[in-house]
Design a protein around this motif. Structure first.
Motif, mmCIF file in Angstrom:
data_model
loop_
_atom_site.group_PDB
_atom_site.id
_atom_site.type_symbol
_atom_site.label_atom_id
_atom_site.label_comp_id
_atom_site.label_asym_id
_atom_site.label_seq_id
_atom_site.Cartn_x
_atom_site.Cartn_y
_atom_site.Cartn_z
ATOM 1 N N GLU A 171 0.825 -1.205 0.000
ATOM 2 C CA GLU A 171 0.000 0.000 0.000
ATOM 3 C C GLU A 171 0.862 1.258 0.000
ATOM 4 O O GLU A 171 0.567 2.225 -0.722
ATOM 5 N N LEU A 172 1.924 1.249 0.793
ATOM 6 C CA LEU A 172 2.829 2.402 0.820
ATOM 7 C C LEU A 172 3.509 2.592 -0.525
ATOM 8 O O LEU A 172 3.673 3.719 -1.006
ATOM 9 N N LEU A 173 3.911 1.487 -1.143
ATOM 10 C CA LEU A 173 4.529 1.570 -2.469
ATOM 11 C C LEU A 173 3.536 2.082 -3.505
ATOM 12 O O LEU A 173 3.880 2.896 -4.375
ATOM 13 N N ALA A 174 2.278 1.625 -3.418
ATOM 14 C CA ALA A 174 1.256 2.065 -4.369
ATOM 15 C C ALA A 174 0.999 3.564 -4.253
ATOM 16 O O ALA A 174 0.714 4.237 -5.253
ATOM 17 N N ASP A 175 1.122 4.082 -3.032
ATOM 18 C CA ASP A 175 0.921 5.518 -2.804
ATOM 19 C C ASP A 175 2.185 6.340 -3.030
ATOM 20 O O ASP A 175 2.164 7.561 -2.845
ATOM 21 N N ASP A 176 3.289 5.653 -3.392
ATOM 22 C CA ASP A 176 4.578 6.324 -3.548
ATOM 23 C C ASP A 176 4.942 7.095 -2.277
ATOM 24 O O ASP A 176 5.445 8.215 -2.317
ATOM 25 N N SER A 177 4.661 6.462 -1.133
ATOM 26 C CA SER A 177 4.890 7.097 0.169
ATOM 27 C C SER A 177 6.373 7.121 0.525
ATOM 28 O O SER A 177 7.134 6.219 0.176
ATOM 29 N N GLY A 178 6.757 8.163 1.249
ATOM 30 C CA GLY A 178 8.124 8.262 1.753
ATOM 31 C C GLY A 178 8.335 7.501 3.052
ATOM 32 O O GLY A 178 9.460 7.431 3.555
ATOM 33 N N VAL A 179 7.271 6.918 3.605
ATOM 34 C CA VAL A 179 7.387 6.111 4.824
ATOM 35 C C VAL A 179 7.855 4.707 4.439
ATOM 36 O O VAL A 179 7.352 4.111 3.491
ATOM 37 N N ARG A 180 8.830 4.200 5.177
ATOM 38 C CA ARG A 180 9.392 2.881 4.893
ATOM 39 C C ARG A 180 9.055 1.917 6.033
ATOM 40 O O ARG A 180 9.005 2.321 7.203
ATOM 41 N N ILE A 181 8.857 0.648 5.693
ATOM 42 C CA ILE A 181 8.602 -0.383 6.702
ATOM 43 C C ILE A 181 9.437 -1.607 6.384
ATOM 44 O O ILE A 181 9.547 -2.009 5.219
ATOM 45 N N THR A 182 10.059 -2.184 7.392
ATOM 46 C CA THR A 182 10.903 -3.362 7.209
ATOM 47 C C THR A 182 10.723 -4.296 8.397
ATOM 48 O O THR A 182 10.243 -3.875 9.464
ATOM 49 N N MET A 183 11.110 -5.565 8.217
ATOM 50 C CA MET A 183 10.942 -6.570 9.268
ATOM 51 C C MET A 183 12.252 -7.317 9.461
ATOM 52 O O MET A 183 12.937 -7.637 8.484
ATOM 53 N N VAL A 184 12.593 -7.575 10.713
ATOM 54 C CA VAL A 184 13.834 -8.260 11.050
ATOM 55 C C VAL A 184 13.478 -9.589 11.706
ATOM 56 O O VAL A 184 12.887 -9.620 12.786
ATOM 57 N N PRO A 228 16.273 1.094 5.861
ATOM 58 C CA PRO A 228 14.965 0.446 5.719
ATOM 59 C C PRO A 228 14.604 0.053 4.290
ATOM 60 O O PRO A 228 13.472 -0.359 4.032
ATOM 61 N N GLU A 229 15.579 0.165 3.376
ATOM 62 C CA GLU A 229 15.258 -0.143 1.974
ATOM 63 C C GLU A 229 15.024 -1.631 1.739
ATOM 64 O O GLU A 229 14.364 -2.018 0.775
ATOM 65 N N ARG A 230 15.564 -2.489 2.608
ATOM 66 C CA ARG A 230 15.335 -3.931 2.486
ATOM 67 C C ARG A 230 14.000 -4.289 3.131
ATOM 68 O O ARG A 230 13.669 -3.811 4.216
ATOM 69 N N LYS A 231 13.227 -5.185 2.511
ATOM 70 C CA LYS A 231 11.938 -5.578 3.074
ATOM 71 C C LYS A 231 12.099 -6.476 4.285
ATOM 72 O O LYS A 231 11.236 -6.514 5.162
ATOM 73 N N GLU A 232 13.223 -7.206 4.367
ATOM 74 C CA GLU A 232 13.395 -8.163 5.457
ATOM 75 C C GLU A 232 14.878 -8.446 5.688
ATOM 76 O O GLU A 232 15.652 -8.552 4.743
ATOM 77 N N TYR A 233 15.246 -8.549 6.968
ATOM 78 C CA TYR A 233 16.591 -8.954 7.361
ATOM 79 C C TYR A 233 16.496 -10.254 8.152
ATOM 80 O O TYR A 233 15.553 -10.446 8.921
ATOM 81 N N TRP A 234 17.488 -11.143 7.959
ATOM 82 C CA TRP A 234 17.576 -12.380 8.722
ATOM 83 C C TRP A 234 18.753 -12.268 9.689
ATOM 84 O O TRP A 234 19.853 -11.886 9.299
ATOM 85 N N VAL A 235 18.519 -12.654 10.931
ATOM 86 C CA VAL A 235 19.556 -12.576 11.963
ATOM 87 C C VAL A 235 19.862 -13.983 12.472
ATOM 88 O O VAL A 235 18.964 -14.686 12.947
ATOM 89 N N GLY A 236 21.119 -14.393 12.374
ATOM 90 C CA GLY A 236 21.536 -15.695 12.885
ATOM 91 C C GLY A 236 21.460 -16.788 11.834
ATOM 92 O O GLY A 236 20.518 -16.839 11.032
ATOM 93 N N GLY A 237 22.462 -17.667 11.855
ATOM 94 C CA GLY A 237 22.484 -18.775 10.918
ATOM 95 C C GLY A 237 21.286 -19.692 11.081
ATOM 96 O O GLY A 237 20.778 -20.258 10.103
ATOM 97 N N SER A 238 20.793 -19.838 12.307
ATOM 98 C CA SER A 238 19.644 -20.709 12.544
ATOM 99 C C SER A 238 18.383 -20.144 11.892
ATOM 100 O O SER A 238 17.526 -20.899 11.409
ATOM 101 N N THR A 239 18.253 -18.821 11.871
ATOM 102 C CA THR A 239 17.108 -18.197 11.201
ATOM 103 C C THR A 239 17.149 -18.471 9.707
ATOM 104 O O THR A 239 16.141 -18.861 9.096
ATOM 105 N N ALA A 240 18.326 -18.275 9.110
ATOM 106 C CA ALA A 240 18.468 -18.543 7.675
ATOM 107 C C ALA A 240 18.170 -20.007 7.367
ATOM 108 O O ALA A 240 17.448 -20.324 6.408
ATOM 109 N N ALA A 241 18.705 -20.912 8.182
ATOM 110 C CA ALA A 241 18.483 -22.346 7.955
ATOM 111 C C ALA A 241 17.010 -22.714 8.107
ATOM 112 O O ALA A 241 16.468 -23.516 7.339
ATOM 113 N N THR A 242 16.341 -22.106 9.098
ATOM 114 C CA THR A 242 14.929 -22.401 9.328
ATOM 115 C C THR A 242 14.068 -21.930 8.160
ATOM 116 O O THR A 242 13.202 -22.664 7.672
#
Length: 337
Positions: A171-184, A228-242
């Motif tokens: 929705e933010l992208l569709a509105d060309d909003s300057g607000v960014r959201i990301t998840m870790v 915040p330009e990345r949509k998602e970050y992974w922390v820890g090798g176990s997270t990546a493996a999971t």
């Protein structure tokens, strides 16, 4: 984006990951709004931020109450200035098989752990969107991709946060909003969650090894706020493996977790603490801090987190090595008779 002098809101700031994030933001020189329920924990977090060099203000709020969250956001803007970053961390949980969790308990976990993020995000957007700037960071989990036994309420909430965040991002992208959201997406962490989480098990709960210190998560969350330009970050090798394992062989993971998932979350020979923060804060009279009881078994850093943060550099390096190897093979082939 440097966070020095920026106004940053942290929910769940009184303990665990939120507490470690608050301390890290203090070291960055940020103005930190601390949202949580526990008086002692909030007071300790405020001291931590000040000692590290930042400015802190305390807001005693239950994130399950949207009106209180919205009022706190408006008060923060009056007292600290326009909110630049909002980091959602607050949660609660119940360690038990699904049928041993009452409907009221399941609803409470959902209201705090899922709707708490929704309400925090909404309060932030109401203020950020008219200015067309701001960053929202969701503290997620590997369990947002792959659920495990004994944590149906928590896993369900983390899955819901991921779905909600992805919908909002579009929705933010569709509105060309300057607000960014990301998840870790975070790994198992050594936090007070396992000391104050309600449990129906006869043994003390523990994170599924490998276990990381909350500072590893805090570093990643602050980095995400700055990038915040990345949509998602992974922390820890176990997270990546999971996450990768869930994509490749979900049925195999089902069987593996059915066999090992319960045992890996319980400590042999240690009874539960008897403390619960589900309905009331556990840190009203006692400051639990950022760490739980597994310091000796916890990793203070993560190589995979560095790789996630420097993905472009790693990809470029890998491509360079592949090119060099191809040239070497071609050169060697030319010398063959």
């Amino acid at each position: 984006m440097s966070l020095h002098g920026k106004v940053v809101v942290v929910t769940g700031a009184s303990g665990g990951v939120g507490r470690a994030v608050a301390r890290r933001l203090g070291a960055e020189g940020a103005k930190v709004a601390l949202i949580a329920r526990g008086e002692a924990g909030l007071a300790g977090a405020s001291v931590d931020v000040g000692v590290e060099g930042g400015v802190a203000k305390v807001y005693e709020v239950d994130v399950a109450d949207y009106d209180r969250v919205r009022q706190a956001a408006q008060q923060i803007e009056v007292e600290l200035g326009p909110i630049d970053v909002w980091i959602n961390v607050a949660f609660t949980t119940v360690f038990a098989p699904f049928m041993k969790i009452s409907p009221e308990e399941f609803e409470r976990v959902t209201r705090v752990t899922y709707l708490g993020y929704v309400w925090g995000t909404r309060a932030a957007l109401e203020l950020m969107r008219p200015r067309d700037r701001g960053v929202i960071v969701q503290a997620g989990s590997a369990l947002a991709h792959r659920s495990i036994p004994l944590q149906s309420a928590y896993c369900g909430a983390k899955h819901a946060i991921k779905g909600f965040t992805e919908a909002l991002r579009t929705e933010l992208l569709a509105d060309d909003s300057g607000v960014r959201i990301t998840m870790v997406q975070l790994p198992a962490l050594n936090t007070p969650q396992f000391d104050w989480g309600l449990t129906r098990m006869r043994r003390h709960a523990q994170p599924v090894p490998p276990i990381y210190q909350p500072e590893v998560a805090a570093e990643a969350l602050v980095f995400a706020a700055e990038h915040p330009e990345r949509k998602e970050y992974w922390v820890g090798g176990s997270t990546a493996a999971t996450i990768l394992g869930q994509r490749i062989a979900p049925a195999l993971l089902d069987r593996y977790l059915a066999r090992t998932g319960v045992r890996s979350q319980l400590v042999d020979g240690k009874p539960p603490s008897g403390v619960s923060n589900l309905w009331e804060p556990a840190d009203t009279d006692r400051d639990y801090g950022a760490h739980g009881g597994f310091d000796e078994r916890s990793h203070p850093r993560s190589v995979q987190t560095w790789l996630s943060r420097h993905r472009r550099l790693v990809t470029t390096g890998a491509a360079g090595l592949a090119t060099a190897a191809a040239l070497a093979l071609w050169s060697a082939a030319k010398r063959l008779p």
